[in-house]
Design an enzyme around this catalytic site. Structure first.
Site, PDB file in Angstrom:
ATOM      1  N   HIS A 170       0.847  -1.200   0.000  1.00  0.00           N
ATOM      2  CA  HIS A 170       0.000   0.000   0.000  1.00  0.00           C
ATOM      3  C   HIS A 170       0.887   1.256   0.000  1.00  0.00           C
ATOM      4  O   HIS A 170       1.953   1.257   0.613  1.00  0.00           O
ATOM      5  CB  HIS A 170      -0.911  -0.003   1.232  1.00  0.00           C
TER       6      HIS A 170
ATOM      7  N   GLU B 294      -4.093   2.034  -7.214  1.00  0.00           N
ATOM      8  CA  GLU B 294      -4.434   3.166  -6.347  1.00  0.00           C
ATOM      9  C   GLU B 294      -3.566   4.366  -6.713  1.00  0.00           C
ATOM     10  O   GLU B 294      -2.415   4.454  -6.258  1.00  0.00           O
ATOM     11  CB  GLU B 294      -4.181   2.805  -4.885  1.00  0.00           C
TER      12      GLU B 294
HETATM   13  P1  13P Z   1      -9.628   6.321   0.265  1.00  0.00           P
HETATM   14  O1  13P Z   1     -10.820   5.623  -0.298  1.00  0.00           O
HETATM   15  O2  13P Z   1      -9.849   6.850   1.654  1.00  0.00           O
HETATM   16  O3  13P Z   1      -9.073   7.320  -0.695  1.00  0.00           O
HETATM   17  O4  13P Z   1      -8.503   5.216   0.439  1.00  0.00           O
HETATM   18  C1  13P Z   1      -8.056   4.531  -0.654  1.00  0.00           C
HETATM   19  C2  13P Z   1      -7.079   3.555  -0.169  1.00  0.00           C
HETATM   20  O5  13P Z   1      -5.952   3.880   0.137  1.00  0.00           O
HETATM   21  C3  13P Z   1      -7.576   2.187   0.035  1.00  0.00           C
HETATM   22  O6  13P Z   1      -6.527   1.311   0.237  1.00  0.00           O
END
Ligand code: 13P
Length: 256
Positions: A96, A166
């Site tokens: 992450h 992401e």
């Molecule tokens: P948000 O939906 O709060 O932007 O988070 C995304 C995330 O990092 C999920 O792993």
């Protein structure tokens, strides 16, 4: 290939107390109790995992937000994939951006990913660029993340792996964040699929690719319909049982 869609809630370092975690999980479980066509995963902080396995629901699987490779050993402060599997977790998020910011490298993620697969967990490998530059350097960055994190992974493991795209610039906690669009998601999902196909051949089709970055109950439909992905990874929206259940419901309706 028709793949069951998946919604994974990343609670990050929330909520503050076990009591609140149990309450939230119970509400989510109630909210998604009629789900049939969508896989649902909740990734709470380590500390709450075991307690949450005691709350009855056949619809939700639990996941961790990180795991160390190996089973046991002299690794102060770490929690292994084997331990997580033992207490009932079935998924683990790896790489992450919030871990990468603290110094985690692709080589670290690769070791963790192999450990996760060996212990029976489904790894959710997170990739994504911090910024979008005009020269499209973000494609090479994501390519490198994929190649280094998936080094030495066999084709037969692929169906267990989920790739979460992401874009860091779209995550809710990023300062001056911008909204990513379903087009941004689709373009990168196609690119990720191509990298995987080049590396693994047709088996790459079995990998689920999901999108995360401020997804909420208002834009989930657009990302699921037009973002080229097999699911979503909401962070902030997963801390609100109603919003999370709504996202699952949208996914469910689209999968019918
Ligand atoms: P948000 O939906 O709060 O932007 O988070 C995304 C995330 O990092 C999920 O792993």
């Amino acid at each position: 290939m028709i793949k069951k869609k998946i919604i994974i809630g990343n609670w990050k370092m929330n909520p503050l107390t076990l009591k609140e975690a149990e309450k939230l999980y119970g509400e989510v479980a109630a909210g998604v109790s009629r789900t049939k066509n969508t896989d649902i995963v909740i990734c709470p902080p380590f500390l709450y995992l075991e307690k949450l396995t005691k709350i009855r629901t056949s619809k939700i699987k639990l996941g961790a937000q990180d795991a160390f490779a190996g089973d046991v050993g002299a690794f102060t402060g770490e929690v292994s994939s084997e331990m997580l599997y033992e207490i009932g977790a079935r998924y683990v998020m790896l790489g992450h951006s919030e871990k990468r910011t603290l110094g985690e490298s692709n080589i670290d993620v690769n070791k963790k990913l192999k450990g996760a697969l060996a212990s029976g967990l489904h790894p959710v490998l997170c990739v994504g660029e911090t910024v979008r530059d005009e020269n499209h350097g973000y494609f090479s960055l994501v390519k490198m993340q994929l190649e280094e994190c998936l080094k030495g992974i066999s084709k037969s493991s692929l169906s267990k792996i989920i790739i979460a795209y992401e874009p860091v610039w779209a995550i809710s906690s990023t300062q001056n964040r911008k909204d990513a669009t379903a087009d941004d998601s689709r373009e990168m999902a196609i690119f990720i699929r191509k990298i995987l196909s080049d590396k693994f051949g047709k088996e790459a089709q079995s990998v689920k690719i999901i999108y995360g970055g401020s997804v909420n109950e208002r834009d989930a439909e657009d990302f699921l319909s037009n973002g080229g992905v097999d699911g979503l990874l909401p962070g902030r929206a997963s801390l609100d049982a109603k919003k999370f259940a709504k996202i699952v419901e949208i996914c469910e309706t689209l999968s019918r």
